[in-house]
Design an enzyme around this catalytic site. Structure first.
Site, short mmCIF file in Angstrom:
data_model
loop_
_atom_site.label_atom_id
_atom_site.label_comp_id
_atom_site.label_asym_id
_atom_site.label_seq_id
_atom_site.Cartn_x
_atom_site.Cartn_y
_atom_site.Cartn_z
N PHE A 136 0.86 -1.19 0.00
CA PHE A 136 0.00 0.00 0.00
C PHE A 136 0.89 1.23 0.00
O PHE A 136 1.79 1.35 0.84
CB PHE A 136 -0.91 0.01 1.23
N ASP A 221 9.15 2.54 1.42
CA ASP A 221 8.00 3.29 1.91
C ASP A 221 7.91 3.03 3.41
O ASP A 221 7.45 1.97 3.85
CB ASP A 221 6.74 2.82 1.18
N LYS A 250 2.96 9.58 8.38
CA LYS A 250 2.21 9.22 9.59
C LYS A 250 2.78 9.77 10.90
O LYS A 250 2.37 10.83 11.33
CB LYS A 250 2.03 7.70 9.63
C1 LIG Z 1 -0.79 5.16 5.27
C2 LIG Z 1 0.21 4.76 4.24
C3 LIG Z 1 0.38 5.48 3.04
C4 LIG Z 1 -0.53 6.63 2.68
O1 LIG Z 1 -0.39 7.70 3.54
P1 LIG Z 1 -1.47 8.90 3.50
O2 LIG Z 1 -0.94 9.87 4.50
O3 LIG Z 1 -2.79 8.32 3.83
O4 LIG Z 1 -1.45 9.44 2.12
C5 LIG Z 1 1.38 5.10 2.18
N1 LIG Z 1 2.17 4.06 2.45
C6 LIG Z 1 2.05 3.33 3.58
C7 LIG Z 1 2.99 2.20 3.84
C8 LIG Z 1 1.05 3.65 4.50
O5 LIG Z 1 0.91 2.91 5.61
#
Ligand SMILES: *Cc1c(COP(=O)(O)O)cnc(C)c1O
Length: 404
Positions: A136, A221, A250
């Site tokens: 994700f 990521d 986050k």
């Molecule tokens: C939450 C998340 C995202 C997206 O972040 P947003 O602030 O909602 O755009 C991208 N990559 C990972 C691994 C995430 O957990």
């Protein structure tokens, strides 16, 4: 004006189905709803509220900064954004930083940067982005397409091209699709939304070696795994596999919206004037707050406490898994843990999450079959024990009611 949970359905886009309660305040690891009920919060705003709700540190810095400089745009340099970048430079091996407002925007920038780097150095043909199933990376159209869950990207028309998905932790599958056209490989060190799936030992090192063998960049990521969540400031430190580009968001702002892209001076140089930008990204108010959060969460003392709490949490969760027929196993890293449902109960995570609300404990899901636990990093040990006791009690009742 009378506001209730029902108001949501009257005025909001229906793309969320929030739990059946209306939050009004939070302090530390405790949230309070409009009926005065309190909940132990093991969600931390989806791994965002690093120091819990409304921490004093943020009260203080926001008050001060809101009287000093809130926003000025990136056409000016300002002291507070640069202080955050300098602090990251001290605390990580990265040399250059770009600030955004969210995880998706951090990944969007990282993917664009990788494409531009390959374009400048090797030509337009080198554009393939390899990503992993169940990953994700956010909800912009590029990042959602790179993410490995078609259900999030289907039905929006033609997708950005040259994106290839292979199974996570499968090095042979990666070798099959790797080529001179590969411009980047993107991975989460622990897949979050996809089900709290850690990379297998040695996997990330092999991915990096393969990426570099074709002059492709490795992007990690760390939107969710970053900022002390796993017991290191960034999760790559567990394996020692340093990516070429790291993205985070986050927990970095402790509840305020900020994301960051980190890389070397050489790679960053390919984002010359005019190539990319953001109006709000890295604004003084948020950067002043993030600097204070970063200083706090990066200290050895804080990290060792995160690890102590993580040890307690995993021990308590393993006790639950041993006892409850609903739970097959526990997996995760640090304070990012998943209770994996037994096969017979696959798809029930949302239902169980909602059931546990009645016991005064709030958890997340990660896909349909994993309950995700991501408490504030400074949650008290007594609160962790209490929350796990509530989960245990809830699961026991759930099993009884459903005659499991
Ligand atoms: C939450 C998340 C995202 C997206 O972040 P947003 O602030 O909602 O755009 C991208 N990559 C990972 C691994 C995430 O957990």
């Amino acid at each position: 004006m009378k506001i209730t949970r029902a108001t949501f359905d009257e005025c909001m886009f229906p793309c969320y189905t929030p739990l059946d309660l209306l939050l009004v305040k939070g302090k530390g690891a405790v949230l309070t709803d409009s009926e005065g009920r309190t909940y132990l919060d093991l969600t931390a705003g989806i791994a965002v509220n690093s120091l819990g709700h409304c921490p004093k540190l943020l009260n203080k810095v926001l008050k001060k900064q809101s009287r000093t400089l809130i926003h000025c745009s990136n056409i000016f340099a300002n002291k507070y954004t640069l202080t955050l970048a300098k602090t990251l430079q001290e605390k990580t091996p990265f040399e250059r930083f770009f600030f955004v407002n969210s995880g998706a925007e951090a990944n969007e920038a990282a993917l664009k940067l990788a494409r531009r780097y390959a374009f400048d150095k090797y030509g337009a043909e080198k554009a393939d982005i390899i990503s992993f199933s169940h990953s994700f990376h956010g909800r912009t159209f590029f990042t959602v397409t790179v993410g490995g869950q078609d259900k999030y990207s289907d039905g929006f028309g033609p997708k950005p091209g040259a994106v290839i998905h292979v199974p996570f932790n499968d090095i042979e599958a990666l070798k099959q699709v790797l080529s001179d056209k590969t411009c980047a490989i993107i991975a989460e060190p622990v897949q979050g939304e996809g089900g709290i799936i850690p990379a297998e030992p040695g996997f990330l090192a092999q991915v990096k070696e393969l990426a570099h063998s074709v002059n492709a960049l490795l992007i990690f990521d760390e939107v969710q795994t970053g900022n002390a969540r796993t017991g290191k400031l960034y999760a790559w430190e567990h394996s020692g596999v340093q990516p070429d580009i790291l993205t985070t968001a986050k927990g970095l702002g402790g509840g305020l919206p900020i994301g960051a892209v980190m890389t070397s001076a050489e790679i960053a140089s390919h984002f010359g004037p005019g190539t990319h930008g953001s109006t709000f990204g890295g604004n003084p108010l948020i950067c002043a707050a993030a600097t204070e959060i970063l200083k706090e969460i990066s200290s050895d003392k804080f990290l060792s406490k995160v690890n102590e709490r993580a040890e307690l949490l995993t021990a308590e969760l393993n006790k639950i898994a041993d006892k409850s027929p609903l739970i097959a196993k526990v997996r995760g890293l640090g304070l990012l843990q998943g209770l994996v449902l037994a096969e017979e109960y696959a798809g029930k995570a949302g239902e169980i999450q909602r059931f546990l609300v009645n016991y005064g404990v709030l958890c997340l899901t990660a896909g349909g079959s994993v309950l995700r636990i991501a408490p504030p990093l400074n949650i008290k040990k007594s609160q962790l024990r209490q929350a796990c006791a509530k989960i245990a009690e809830g699961l026991e009742d759930y099993s009884r009611i459903h005659q499991i």
